[in-house]
Write a protein that holds these residues in place. Structure first.
Motif, PDB file in Angstrom:
ATOM      1  N   UNK A 155       0.871  -1.180   0.000  1.00  0.00           N
ATOM      2  CA  UNK A 155       0.000   0.000   0.000  1.00  0.00           C
ATOM      3  C   UNK A 155       0.906   1.227   0.000  1.00  0.00           C
ATOM      4  N   UNK A 156       0.644   2.178  -0.877  1.00  0.00           N
ATOM      5  CA  UNK A 156       1.526   3.354  -0.921  1.00  0.00           C
ATOM      6  C   UNK A 156       1.190   4.351   0.181  1.00  0.00           C
ATOM      7  N   UNK A 157       1.318   3.876   1.408  1.00  0.00           N
ATOM      8  CA  UNK A 157       0.983   4.721   2.562  1.00  0.00           C
ATOM      9  C   UNK A 157       2.225   5.003   3.400  1.00  0.00           C
ATOM     10  N   UNK A 158       3.387   4.694   2.874  1.00  0.00           N
ATOM     11  CA  UNK A 158       4.624   4.950   3.607  1.00  0.00           C
ATOM     12  C   UNK A 158       5.787   4.500   2.742  1.00  0.00           C
ATOM     13  N   UNK A 159       7.000   4.704   3.238  1.00  0.00           N
ATOM     14  CA  UNK A 159       8.183   4.250   2.510  1.00  0.00           C
ATOM     15  C   UNK A 159       8.426   2.773   2.808  1.00  0.00           C
ATOM     16  N   UNK A 160       8.928   2.050   1.823  1.00  0.00           N
ATOM     17  CA  UNK A 160       9.261   0.637   2.050  1.00  0.00           C
ATOM     18  C   UNK A 160      10.398   0.548   3.058  1.00  0.00           C
ATOM     19  N   UNK A 161      10.316  -0.420   3.967  1.00  0.00           N
ATOM     20  CA  UNK A 161      11.427  -0.661   4.884  1.00  0.00           C
ATOM     21  C   UNK A 161      11.953  -2.076   4.664  1.00  0.00           C
ATOM     22  N   UNK A 162      12.944  -2.412   5.440  1.00  0.00           N
ATOM     23  CA  UNK A 162      13.626  -3.680   5.167  1.00  0.00           C
ATOM     24  C   UNK A 162      12.662  -4.873   5.322  1.00  0.00           C
ATOM     25  N   UNK A 163      11.651  -4.720   6.178  1.00  0.00           N
ATOM     26  CA  UNK A 163      10.650  -5.782   6.335  1.00  0.00           C
ATOM     27  C   UNK A 163       9.804  -5.967   5.082  1.00  0.00           C
ATOM     28  N   UNK A 222      -7.824   5.596  -0.037  1.00  0.00           N
ATOM     29  CA  UNK A 222      -7.454   6.843  -0.721  1.00  0.00           C
ATOM     30  C   UNK A 222      -7.027   7.927   0.266  1.00  0.00           C
ATOM     31  N   UNK A 223      -7.481   7.804   1.507  1.00  0.00           N
ATOM     32  CA  UNK A 223      -7.103   8.841   2.479  1.00  0.00           C
ATOM     33  C   UNK A 223      -5.616   8.779   2.805  1.00  0.00           C
ATOM     34  N   UNK A 224      -5.033   7.580   2.805  1.00  0.00           N
ATOM     35  CA  UNK A 224      -3.633   7.443   3.245  1.00  0.00           C
ATOM     36  C   UNK A 224      -2.647   7.200   2.105  1.00  0.00           C
TER      37      UNK A 224
END
Ligand code: GLU
Length: 447
Positions: free
Chosen positions: A10-18, A46-48
């Protein structure tokens, strides 16, 4: 048939190592089996969801070496979900429910108080036409639940082997919210079916979803993909990773100077049968990863492993490979190759080379305890041109002249020439420092 896999963040944050773990496990599987890898953005929230996060996901995957064969966004595909929901309604598998979150919570507490499992009691299924009309007249809008078939759902998981989930122990999941928007569960199945996904490789936090989704695949008459649920990366103390851990975001790790090969290796090989080791590229990593050997225990990883892993990768890089990055650090391309050969074994990150370049070009403040010794050494400096043998010839002359040897000889020379008590082999550095700067430093001048 060539497999088709997907990574569905979900494009609601940056990808992390997990998140790199499922991304890589899918991409590596496709690589190994000559299949296709789809990047699906699960952006029904759509909100996030934001376009910035969506672009960052693609960029961060690219940094890891993953280039999707196809990209889709769920927000472009709502008509497909509407059509599937309609089919489920007509088949009696999707029913309207009107309880508010408060009502559901009270019911849940009552069930727990009676020692019953807090499963949705399907009260909405028993509403008459007139009762529904009355609720709607009150202004209530329904959310829609999928009616599960009770009984075991079974599948053969590529990681976990034979899996069973008793659907009777689950609440009928809500697929559609009051405002008509979709939760993740249904769109994922519709897309997996429509895109011909053959293998769903994802974290074990989705095992219960899988049981539900297998029933939805069947209700829609779609073939059921093969599932593989990998263990989740946790911190060394066993905590889950969350998107809030900014320093473990892929872009944070990139900014900190880590190589994609180090991050990918740690993300994938932790909690597998293979030791974490530096890998040059994804083909090499693909050769090491077998879903059947992914452990079922949590994949505890230690971010402190990144530095030694990175260092081993950096030490194996050749000058041509790093040339553009050295140029970007301001290192003179004319001497970048001998400079790299002199310093690479002392680096954890490529960017650490900048510090040794400063030592070469100065200004360095020399550290001199015995000015007479340093002056004597300065007087013995041979004329240029200098090469890799200059250091040996010169220090032999200084040894003969001073009677000093070993550490007593070499440490004062290093302190005078670099201002530091540690660093790369001086045989490589000395020709780069050059005679003029070497002499000035030995005479105690910052140069
Ligand atoms: N968007 C879901 C997630 O990030 C996808 C899970 C799946 O792979 O089906 O958890």
């Amino acid at each position: 048939m060539a497999p088709v896999v997907r990574f569905a963040p979900s494009p609601t944050g940056f990808l992390h190592i997990g998140n790199a773990r499922p991304a890589l496990l899918n991409a590596l599987y496709a690589r190994r089996e000559r299949g296709r890898f789809v990047l699906r953005l699960d952006d029904t929230d759509t909100a996030r969801s934001t376009a910035e996060f969506a672009a960052a996901i693609d960029e961060d995957l690219g940094w890891l070496g993953i280039v999707p064969d196809r990209r889709v966004r769920q927000s472009d595909r709502i008509a497909l979900y509407d059509e599937a929901a309609e089919r489920l309604r007509r088949a009696g598998r999707l029913y309207p429910a009107y309880e508010t979150p408060d009502e559901l919570e009270r019911r849940r507490r009552r069930q727990l108080g009676r020692g019953q499992p807090p499963i949705y009691d399907r009260a909405a299924l028993r509403l008459s036409e007139a009762e529904r009309a009355a609720l709607e007249a009150e202004g209530r809008r329904p959310h829609w639940r999928f009616r599960l078939d009770p009984g075991p759902v079974t599948w053969t998981d590529l990681v976990r082997g034979e899996c069973h989930v008793d659907a009777g122990s689950l609440s009928d999941p809500v697929l559609v919210r009051e405002d008509g928007s979709y939760l993740y569960t249904l769109p994922s199945v519709v897309d997996d079916a429509e895109m011909g996904i053959t293998h769903v490789i994802r974290g074990e936090d989705h095992v219960t979803n899988t049981a539900v989704q297998i029933q939805i695949f069947s209700a829609l008459g779609a073939p059921i993909p093969v599932f593989a649920h990998h263990n989740l990366l946790t911190t060394a103390s066993g905590e889950g990773l969350s998107k809030r851990l900014g320093h473990l975001s892929l872009r944070g790790l990139r900014a900190a100077g880590f190589e994609p090969g180090a991050v990918a290796s740690l993300a994938v090989l932790t909690g597998s049968a293979e030791a974490v080791r530096p890998v040059a590229d994804l083909d090499e990593l693909a050769g090491l990863v077998d879903l059947a050997h992914v452990s079922r225990a949590p994949a505890k990883f230690d971010e402190h492993e990144l530095e030694p892993l990175n260092a081993r990768l950096v030490h194996a890089m050749d000058a041509a490979e790093v040339a553009p990055r050295l140029a970007a650090l301001g290192i003179d391309p004319a001497v970048a190759a001998p400079f790299w050969a002199a310093v690479r074994a002392n680096l954890v990150r490529v960017s650490d080379a900048a510090e040794w370049w400063r030592v070469v070009r100065g200004p360095v403040t020399p550290a001199i305890a015995d000015p007479a010794f340093a002056a004597q050494a300065a007087a013995l400096l041979p004329p240029e041109p200098w090469d890799g043998a200059t250091w040996k010839g010169w220090t032999e002359a200084v040894k003969a002249g001073s009677g000093l040897k070993g550490k007593a000889l070499f440490l004062p020379l290093r302190l005078a020439l670099t201002g530091l008590d540690h660093g790369p082999d001086l045989a490589g550095l000395l020709p780069l420092i050059g005679r003029a700067r070497a002499e000035a430093r030995l005479r105690g001048e910052a140069a």
